[in-house]
Motif scaffolding. Structure first.
Motif, short mmCIF file in Angstrom:
data_model
loop_
_atom_site.label_atom_id
_atom_site.label_comp_id
_atom_site.label_asym_id
_atom_site.label_seq_id
_atom_site.Cartn_x
_atom_site.Cartn_y
_atom_site.Cartn_z
N ASN A 14 0.78 -1.25 -0.17
CA ASN A 14 -0.03 0.04 0.02
C ASN A 14 0.77 1.29 -0.09
OD1 ASN A 14 -2.03 1.89 0.61
ND2 ASN A 14 -2.74 1.22 2.17
N LEU A 15 1.30 1.53 -1.19
CA LEU A 15 2.11 2.85 -1.48
C LEU A 15 1.67 4.00 -0.97
CD1 LEU A 15 4.68 1.27 -4.22
CD2 LEU A 15 5.09 1.14 -1.76
N LYS A 16 0.23 4.14 -1.03
CA LYS A 16 -0.45 5.33 -0.73
C LYS A 16 -0.27 5.71 0.44
CE LYS A 16 -4.93 7.54 -1.24
NZ LYS A 16 -6.39 7.37 -1.91
N ASP A 17 -0.58 4.90 1.38
CA ASP A 17 -0.60 4.96 2.89
C ASP A 17 0.80 4.77 3.50
OD1 ASP A 17 -3.19 5.71 2.81
OD2 ASP A 17 -3.86 3.59 3.16
N PRO A 37 4.01 5.22 1.61
CA PRO A 37 5.24 5.54 0.69
C PRO A 37 6.42 5.23 1.00
CG PRO A 37 4.43 7.56 1.44
CD PRO A 37 3.49 6.41 2.21
#
Length: 436
Positions: free
Chosen positions: A282-285, A287
């Motif tokens: 989950n690179l959005k939350d 990074p």
């Protein structure tokens, strides 16, 4: 004239009867016009959040099997959550299938008569499909559940930090190496090493299992295993001398989200498992700018001759012996184990069945973040078939008592020798009170 009116009245009554007959059949009809049977409804209880894979699995099954519809019921895999499941089993509150995550819990459910003996089923070879590790889940030499997931515990490494420190990615290593590397990797706000409080015990258990198990042949406690003791000493030195890992008191008081800290780049080494992938992908939350590499689980010290790794297989699924739809539940369970559960790999749950394509697993496991992983080191630890694994079988009361004693040592409230002595005494008291 009267006859014509009577005939019209008869026709009207016939037409109304036909309409009523048609409107009364609101269900699905077969080709012969008869109503099709209602689909069988199954309830499947598990501890994984629906959005982390289970709901996709259930949706796939329901789409392919209109006559057997499954509903997923989430319970939290902690003491209150397991009590909720056990209560539902005992009171008949609609449980057809359920997952056990801990052998002693399954054993209690079997003894309570709440699990179907799957060894009686002749059309699925559990040993052949799941492998030798499946035997850890046998109760009285019978299978009451199919373990469906490979349990993978290993070290997550900040590869950029390792490269900058001139440290090669470890292969066969020890907790003494972890201590030395963590000291070098500690810089500013970056810890050298982090781990969750749940996994903290497993290095001790790996040593204890390798030296004969929790109870020695003479009936005495084995919690004082010298390598288990050595591990605690290493952790104390990392906390209070090297300052390369948070103190136990700090980690407990701050409820430190250690996996998030590692993914932010705030640790060089992190001890976790495959479940971390649902955060790491989950690179959005979460990074990150560094690449993650992986290393096998370390033994305690170079002179340790044998060591076991917490793992094997888990997520053991049982059929409730009181289910009125055992045949349908068995059909679903076989499908789930042999590939139906594959979408769960995206959340870190690697299927145990040999029927599942490992390349597909790896693709899902790293989906959306493939370039952020060192895939060669991942494959090496993920598909390692040589490691000697074990399932934790220590009773929860003893786990809690041991934790209380070693936490006193790690918070400087008690000496190491006193902690070990107290662990053994409390274990022996438990054994005495629970003699069979």
């Amino acid at each position: 004239m009267k006859l014509r009116k009577f005939n019209k009245f008869v026709c009207l009554i016939a037409a109304m009867s036909t309409m009523a007959a048609c409107s009364g059949n609101t269900g699905t009809t077969t080709k012969s016009g008869a109503a099709a049977p209602k689909p069988v409804q199954l309830k499947f209880w598990g501890g994984v959040p629906p959005e982390s894979g289970p709901q996709t699995v259930i949706d796939n099954w329901n789409k392919e099997n209109p006559n057997i519809q499954v509903e997923y019921v989430r319970y939290v895999n902690d003491d209150p959550g397991n009590l909720k499941l056990d209560t539902a089993l005992m009171t008949g509150q609609g449980v057809d299938l359920y997952v056990s995550y801990y052998v002693p819990r399954l054993e209690k459910r079997v003894k309570a008569g709440n699990a179907q003996n799957l060894s009686e089923m002749k059309d699925y070879d559990i040993d052949g499909k799941i492998g030798a590790d499946a035997k850890d889940w046998k109760i009285d030499n019978k299978y009451y559940a199919i373990p469906t997931k490979k349990n993978n515990y290993f070290m997550w490494l900040n590869k950029d930090a390792f490269d900058q420190a001139g440290i090669a990615i470890p292969d066969q290593w020890t907790w003494e190496d972890v201590q030395a590397h963590a000291k070098k990797l500690k810089q500013g706000d970056r810890w050298g090493f982090l781990q969750t409080l749940l996994e903290f015990d497993y290095p001790m258990d790996g040593s204890i299992e390798a030296s004969g198990g929790n109870v020695k042949a003479d009936g005495s406690s084995n919690l004082g295993d010298p390598f288990a003791k050595r591990y605690l000493e290493i952790m104390y030195n990392m906390m209070h001398t090297d300052l390369s890992t948070p103190t136990m008191g700090e980690q407990i008081s701050k409820k430190m989200p250690v996996e998030a800290e590692f993914l932010k780049g705030n640790s060089g080494i992190f001890y976790g498992g495959d479940w971390i992938f649902r955060f790491a992908n989950n690179l959005k939350d979460y990074p990150r700018k560094f690449k993650v590499a992986f290393a096998s689980f370390p033994k305690v010290a170079p002179d340790q001759q044998s060591f076991k790794v917490m793992g094997g297989v888990g997520d053991a699924i049982s059929i409730n012996s009181s289910s009125t739809h055992k045949e349908e539940a068995w059909k679903f369970l076989k499908w789930y184990a042999d590939g139906g559960m594959l979408p769960m790999a995206a959340g870190g749950r690697v299927p145990a069945s040999s029927a599942v394509d490992q390349n597909a697993v790896l693709k899902l496991l790293t989906s959306g973040a493939e370039d952020t992983y060192d895939l060669d080191s991942l494959k090496k630890v993920l598909f390692d078939t040589k490691k000697d694994t074990f399932q934790l079988k220590l009773e929860q009361q003893v786990i809690d008592a041991r934790k209380e004693e070693y936490q006193k040592y790690l918070t400087k409230a008690q000496t190491l020798d006193a902690s070990i002595e107290r662990m053994i005494k409390r274990h022996m008291d438990f054994l005495q009170q629970n003699k069979k």
